[in-house]
Design a protein around this motif. Structure first.
Motif, PDB file in Angstrom:
ATOM      1  N   THR A 188      73.832 -48.649  48.029  1.00 14.27           N
ATOM      2  CA  THR A 188      74.684 -49.469  47.165  1.00 14.27           C
ATOM      3  C   THR A 188      74.128 -50.880  47.063  1.00 14.27           C
ATOM      4  O   THR A 188      73.964 -51.431  45.972  1.00 14.27           O
ATOM      5  CB  THR A 188      76.114 -49.517  47.734  1.00 14.27           C
ATOM      6  OG1 THR A 188      76.483 -48.212  48.141  1.00 14.27           O
ATOM      7  CG2 THR A 188      77.083 -50.024  46.704  1.00 14.27           C
ATOM      8  N   LEU A 231      83.127 -53.111  40.534  1.00 17.24           N
ATOM      9  CA  LEU A 231      82.170 -52.028  40.360  1.00 17.24           C
ATOM     10  C   LEU A 231      82.629 -51.076  39.259  1.00 17.24           C
ATOM     11  O   LEU A 231      81.846 -50.661  38.398  1.00 17.24           O
ATOM     12  CB  LEU A 231      82.008 -51.269  41.680  1.00 17.24           C
ATOM     13  CG  LEU A 231      80.834 -50.305  41.759  1.00 17.24           C
ATOM     14  CD1 LEU A 231      79.533 -51.048  41.575  1.00 17.24           C
ATOM     15  CD2 LEU A 231      80.822 -49.583  43.105  1.00 17.24           C
ATOM     16  N   PHE A 244      77.874 -54.500  43.224  1.00  9.19           N
ATOM     17  CA  PHE A 244      77.183 -53.565  44.115  1.00  9.19           C
ATOM     18  C   PHE A 244      77.104 -54.117  45.541  1.00  9.19           C
ATOM     19  O   PHE A 244      77.410 -53.431  46.507  1.00  9.19           O
ATOM     20  CB  PHE A 244      75.780 -53.260  43.593  1.00  9.19           C
ATOM     21  CG  PHE A 244      75.771 -52.291  42.445  1.00  9.19           C
ATOM     22  CD1 PHE A 244      76.020 -50.944  42.652  1.00  9.19           C
ATOM     23  CD2 PHE A 244      75.533 -52.732  41.152  1.00  9.19           C
ATOM     24  CE1 PHE A 244      76.019 -50.047  41.597  1.00  9.19           C
ATOM     25  CE2 PHE A 244      75.529 -51.834  40.092  1.00  9.19           C
ATOM     26  CZ  PHE A 244      75.771 -50.493  40.304  1.00  9.19           C
TER      27      PHE A 244
END
Lengths: 246, 648, 346
Positions: free
Chosen positions: B207, B27, B266
């Motif tokens: 997310t 990420l 994600f």
């Protein structure tokens, strides 16, 4: 202190009648026990009293006046499960303070803090920090916090819905003692709901027996439990465990 | 979960798992590309080279060039920012609209408007996001703005539904009801009590949602409905690259890979957070000290068995221990339990939650899951060793000689099978019956436990039975064989008092009729007192007292037993006196102290009690007690004016 | 225990309170029976959803900012052509008249005329629908065929107290696989099997082998999600009280798993997985575009780009109906598997 009065109160969910034309009085300064089995409508009646459900018909009055639907409630409720009746994210002090009516004593932070201390003292949690989270407390202690929160609203009547049935046996005694003590010291009126006749017998001076949404018998505890008139009351009494120990 | 420190610990825990760490690194990488990409590589991404159109991968252009000779890798790196910004914009819209729609029913009360909103959300949520996105793409027109609105609004129903479910769940909590009773307004309740609890699920879903909308965006752009030239995101690059798949596959694969890595970053991060926050709640508490040196049990099993031939022993348990692997070591909720049950005897086991009584029952009947370790010096049913490897013969013995009755008759029947079939199964499995014979037997057994119209009832499903009838059917199921022992674990706790009485009467009657042995486990001393001859009192995984039921009220030796009896009001309790109370709270397996487990709550406790665990020893009355001061005064702690001592 | 039929113990009839709720409901009238109420409710909800869908597809054209006909024909089209086309589409009528007209045409199967090809939309849809249906159906079957055995196996291996590492591996890989979007997987498969290896056709649906890649790209993602759901549900069900009861009956372990645990786990998995099936309907759109599949999915994209609104409108409607049908079939299957689900929503 004023009288809580139910007149012909019914609560219907669709085609199901949970509470059926109930008339009942909680005189000032007395604990009225409401007994019945699951599905008898006793919890629905409690929720209708504090405005969590709307009665389909009939009136609930306090001191002759209808109950206000907004602002300060003259009735407070203590729930069955002390593990879900306190917000786990909020300190017990804040939970108690939230229920306080806004007036000169509670206008300042200091005033609220002192009031919280006084209430915790009253329910014998004087040594517990108001900043404690419910997670740190035992079931019995939480139930006492819940009582303190109910008292914070300076209610005329407290509705107690099965407040000991989720507690371990070694702990429920302390809560029952507290209920009696508060009633004697503060002259509280209370509608005390339970399925347990022995518990009701211990705290209540009057008893109403509810079945299938209706009140089948009502009177002083001694009379109803001593000389029951309705067959259902007798059946309930017969079923209390411990009546015929081996 | 309540204190901020434990939340911080949970987040740290997320990042230290391999999955969480990988996801976090990915990420960070993706976000770094989004921030730095356009700054560093815009020049090379825009550098047209007509001499090298659709070039193959080379040292200079790792993934080749596009139809204007621009470097693919540079373009992929630059496109990152737009792709991620668009995804964030879309997920922002989805969450915003979703939160609004999802909390609307709560704010509106439970009126008609609220129902309309939630019905609308329910209809919308059934339609797949892409279909909604196509719909909105038509309405808003082809292009980046249209696509953001389309994907954002298409994601909204999911978030609305999520919020609605969470809010409804929280609104049902009693603390929300309590706040309402206290006169707190709905908006204030939403902000103070409801929304804070939504934080974690929303973070997790946002997310994951960001990952999904990134992929959805790539999808729309890939269809040519998203970002239009000369702007480009990963989906657009993919769209252009696929056109020349046969000439330069890398032109399609490079943006494809970028989309995949970003989407994974994600999603994995979201899942790691979800798992981390969930798992921390479940891990058991720490074991504070090494396992106790268990006091030696009296080596003989003579308790209450004087004069009886040993052939009468139905169940024999000696030094039973149950342990589980906790996160930080072994937990041992049952710490050496010995008892035996004879033919025709009714034995009660009482104790509070966490005393190990139910685990003992499940351990002796070999029904504990295999995450539990069961050890015992001896565990025998009708003389057969139950600790031995399970054989078909052992299964048949247990299946026909042992009947179990569980606490919750609702959940203990398979909801999707008819009652009759569930009973008949025992007959076909162990007794060699045909289906018809077994069904006839099932009808007969239901009849025997006084289920009316048994012949019709066998065709019904469990939910068509009332609670008491279900529990009787459960007992009937145990009677399909010819049991010598019935183990009933809190059989009446979930039932109403009048029904409880019928079930207890039935159990007694069965025992009397066929001289069966009965083990009745309950938290309620009065229930046990009514049915049983003998009672085992359990505390913190051990038997602290073993006595005749008749002695419960008058001759109990252990201070815990006496306090337990005195703490429960019955119909003869003196209402002018305060009830006895036991200070403190029961100890769990994770914090069992070194000495007597009850010492902290006991008015008789002295130094010895706190350091040395008392053994379970015979009493003059023929029972057993584990106490250094059996029968000592004061007999109970009376909480009168001195209620304060409850709060030690 | 003797096998007598005499009731054990007290012969006294059960008290008035002991009559179960089922006792008085033994012979309800037909329309009061659970399945009848269920059917009526389900039908009602289907009709409402259908109405919402039809209205939304009608509204779509009217929500477009500006003049859709001008948009479709381009800024250079002569004004009288635009006006004529508007008139032929009925766009100049009051909105309610148009709505009534739309409903009337729909009920006769008239979906309007394509702005591009001037062919009846119903004909185009009818010609393209079978390919999409077949793709979706095969994808669904493949997904279930992969997910159920895999999820079951993983569930048994990772039941409580077992296989922490297996669980982590399974969960992580199912997340990773589920993240790969169908169109990306399609492109990857085209590259490997079409471009690189040249084993399989990458476009159209002329041969049986042409089905392999599209069906696989459509099914893999949902299969990963479904397998994960099946595992979670099975692990939960294996912990349920009634599975403990089944073990207390000392049934052979495989009977406990296959007879008691799996059917219930699949029922719950289907409750959650139903939405997933709906999303597979939409998944065909992307997959069709990767593989130039002659179905509705490739048509809708080209018609959106060409602003052929009557065609778009019709295809959106058809997809929506597809989703509704899938969801309702799932509900009916659930009701057959689990008798409680008919009552639960009462």
């Amino acid at each position: 202190m004023s009288e809580l009065r139910f007149e012909d109160v019914s609560v219907r969910y669709g085609r199901h009648t949970a509470v059926d034309a109930v008339s009942l009085t909680v005189p000032p300064g007395t604990v009225v026990g409401l007994v019945g089995e699951s599905g008898s409508g006793k919890s629905t009646l409690a929720r209708a009293t504090v405005g969590l459900v709307e009665p389909t018909s009939g009136t609930i009055t306090l001191g002759g006046a209808p109950l206000p639907r907004r602002g300060r409630r003259p009735l407070q409720m203590v729930f069955q499960d002390p593990y879900s009746s306190l917000d786990p994210r909020m300190s017990i002090g804040s939970s108690i303070a939230e229920a306080m009516p806004r007036d000169e004593t509670t206008a300042t932070r200091q005033g609220r803090r002192e009031e919280v201390r006084r209430l915790l003292e009253l329910v014998h949690l004087g040594s517990t920090s108001p900043d404690a989270r419910p997670g740190k407390l035992s079931g019995g202690q939480r139930q006492r916090v819940a009582l303190a929160r109910a008292l914070a609203g300076r209610p005329d009547v407290i509705i107690a819905d099965e407040i000991t049935s989720a507690l371990d046996v070694s702990i429920q005694g302390a809560v029952l003692n507290l209920v009696r003590e508060l009633q004697q010291e503060l002259g509280l009126s209370m509608l005390f709901i339970s399925h347990n006749l022995a518990v009701v017998r211990y705290v209540a001076s009057r008893v109403a027996v509810m079945r299938a949404g209706r009140i089948v018998e009502e009177g002083t505890t001694a009379t109803v439990l001593g000389q029951p008139e309705h067959p259902y009351t007798r059946e309930l009494l017969d079923a209390v465990p411990g009546r015929n120990p081996r | 979960m309540s204190a901020p420190t434990s939340r911080a610990r949970a987040w740290r825990g997320v990042l230290t798992t391999p999955l969480g760490a990988t996801a976090a690194v990915l990420l960070a990488l993706v976000l770094a590309v989004a921030v730095l990409g356009p700054v560093l590589w815009t020049q090379s991404a825009d550098a047209v080279d007509t001499g090298n159109i659709l070039g193959a991968p080379s040292g200079e252009h790792w993934a080749g060039t596009d139809n204007l000779g621009r470097d693919i890798v540079a373009r992929v790196l630059v496109a990152g920012r737009l792709s991620i910004l668009l995804a964030f914009a879309a997920i922002g819209i989805a969450i915003g609209v979703g939160l609004l729609l999802g909390s609307a029913p709560f704010l509106l009360g439970n009126g008609r408007a609220a129902r309309l909103v939630s019905a609308g959300v329910n209809v919308a949520v059934a339609f797949p996001g892409l279909l909604l996105a196509l719909f909105f793409a038509v309405v808003f027109g082809v292009g980046a703005t249209g696509a953001v609105l389309a994907i954002g609004l298409a994601g909204a129903p999911t978030f609305a539904r999520l919020t609605q479910t969470l809010v409804a769940g929280l609104a049902g909590r009693e603390y929300v009801a309590a706040a309402r009773v206290a006169g707190v307004g709905r908006l204030r309740i939403l902000v103070r009590h409801v929304l804070p609890n939504l934080r974690e699920p929303l973070v997790v879903n946002a997310t994951i949602g960001a990952g999904s909308s990134l992929l959805a965006f790539a999808g729309l752009s890939f269809l040519g409905l998203g970002v239009q030239s000369p702007s480009y995101d990963w989906g657009r690059l993919l769209y252009d690259g696929v056109g020349s798949l046969y000439v330069n596959p890398a032109a399609a694969l490079a943006p494809g890979l970028a989309v995949l890595v970003a989407g994974l970053a994600f999603n994995l991060f979201g899942e790691a957070v979800a798992k981390g926050l969930g798992v921390t709640e479940l891990t058991g508490p720490r074991v504070r000290r090494p396992a106790t040196k268990a006091a030696p049990e009296p080596d003989e099993q003579r308790d209450h068995s004087e004069g009886r031939p040993s052939a009468d022993v139905v169940l024999e348990v000696r030094d039973l221990k149950v342990s589980f692997a906790g996160r930080d070591g072994q937990l041992r909720p049952v710490r050496g339990v010995s008892f035996s049950v004879h033919r025709g005897e009714a034995l009660g086991v009482v104790g509070e939650s966490g005393s190990g009584k139910s685990l003992t029952a499940l351990a002796v009947t070999r029904l504990l899951g295999d995450d539990a370790t069961v050890e015992a010096e001896r565990l025998r049913l009708l003389g057969q060793d139950l600790l031995a490897e399970a054989t078909p013969a052992q299964r048949r013995l247990l299946g026909t000689s042992l009947a179990m009755v569980f606490q919750d008759p609702m959940s203990s029947f398979n909801p999707t099978r008819r009652i009759g079939r569930q009973l008949a199964e025992v007959g076909t499995e162990h007794q060699g019956m045909t289906r018809a014979e077994a069904m006839a037997r099932a009808v007969d057994r239901l009849d025997a436990v006084r289920v009316s119209d048994a012949a019709d009832r066998v065709r019904q499903y469990p939910h068509e039975f009332s609670g008491g009838m279900r529990q009787r059917a459960m007992i009937g199921m145990g009677l399909m064989g010819s049991p010598s022992l019935i183990v009933a674990d809190e059989p009446t706790t979930a039932l109403d008092v009048t029904v409880q009485q019928q079930v207890l009467d039935l159990l007694s009657a069965i025992r009397d009729a066929d001289d069966l042995a009965l083990v009745l486990i309950s938290h309620d001393v009065t229930v046990v007192g009514e049915v049983c001859d003998r009672v085992l009192v359990m505390y913190a995984g051990r038997i602290v007292e073993d006595l005749a039921t008749a002695d419960l009220a008058t001759a109990a030796q252990h201070p815990y037993t006496r306090a337990l009896v005195a703490a429960v009001p019955d119909m003869a309790t003196d209402v002018s006196e305060p009830l006895a109370t036991i200070p403190g709270r029961p100890v769990g397996p994770a914090d069992t102290p070194a000495g007597c487990a009850y010492a902290d709550r006991c008015p008789l406790a002295d130094v010895r009690c706190r350091s040395e665990e008392p053994p379970l020893e015979r009493t003059a009355a023929g029972g057993r007690v584990a106490c250094w001061h059996p029968g000592g005064e004061p007999d109970v702690v009376l909480a009168g004016p001195d209620l304060r001592r409850v709060e030690r | 225990m003797s096998a007598t039929t005499t009731p054990i113990g007290h012969a006294a009839p059960a008290g008035p309170t002991s009559a179960g709720p089922g006792a008085d409901a033994a012979h309800p009238r037909v329309w009061e029976r659970p399945w009848a109420r269920f059917a009526v409710r389900r039908l009602g909800r289907l009709l409402v959803s259908l109405w919402v869908l039809v209205t939304a597809s009608f509204a779509m054209i009217h929500l477009i900012p500006g003049d859709p006909v001008r948009g479709a024909l381009g800024p250079t089209a002569p004004a009288d052509l635009v006006a004529a086309r508007r008139a032929s589409l009925g766009l100049d009528d009051p909105i309610l008249v148009q709505y009534a007209h739309y409903l009337r045409s729909l009920s006769t199967g008239d979906l309007g005329t394509s702005l591009g090809s001037q062919l009846p939309v119903a004909d185009i849809v009818g010609q393209r629908l079978p390919a999409t249906l077949l793709l979706g159906l095969l994808g669904f079957l493949l997904a279930v065929a992969i997910a159920v055995p895999l999820g079951t196996l993983a569930g048994v291996l990772t039941r409580r107290g077992h296989g922490r590492r297996t669980e982590l591996g399974f969960t992580t890989s199912s997340i990773v696989i589920a993240t790969v979007p169908d169109f990306l997987l399609g492109v990857g498969l085209v590259y490997v099997f079409g471009v690189h290896l040249g084993w399989l056709p990458v476009a159209g649906n002329e041969s049986a082998s042409a089905y392999v890649l599209p069906v696989v790209s459509l099914a893999v993602g949902p299969a990963a999600i479904l397998a994960r759901i099946v595992r979670v549900e099975l692990v939960e069900v294996l912990d349920a009280d009634y599975v403990r009861t089944a073990r207390a009956k000392r049934l052979a372990p495989w009977k406990v798993y296959l007879g008691h645990a799996l059917p219930n786990a699949l029922t719950s998995a289907l409750t959650i997985g139903g939405l997933l099936l709906g999303s597979m309907v939409a998944g065909t759109v992307l997959v069709e575009n990767v593989f130039a599949w002659p179905g509705l999915g490739s048509t809708i994209v080209s018609s959106i780009l060409a602003k052929d609104y009557p065609l778009v409108q019709a295809i959106v409607l058809v997809y929506g109906i597809g989703v509704l049908v899938v969801n309702n079939v799932v509900d009916v299957v659930l009701a057959l598997l689990d008798p409680r689900s008919m009552i639960r929503e009462d």
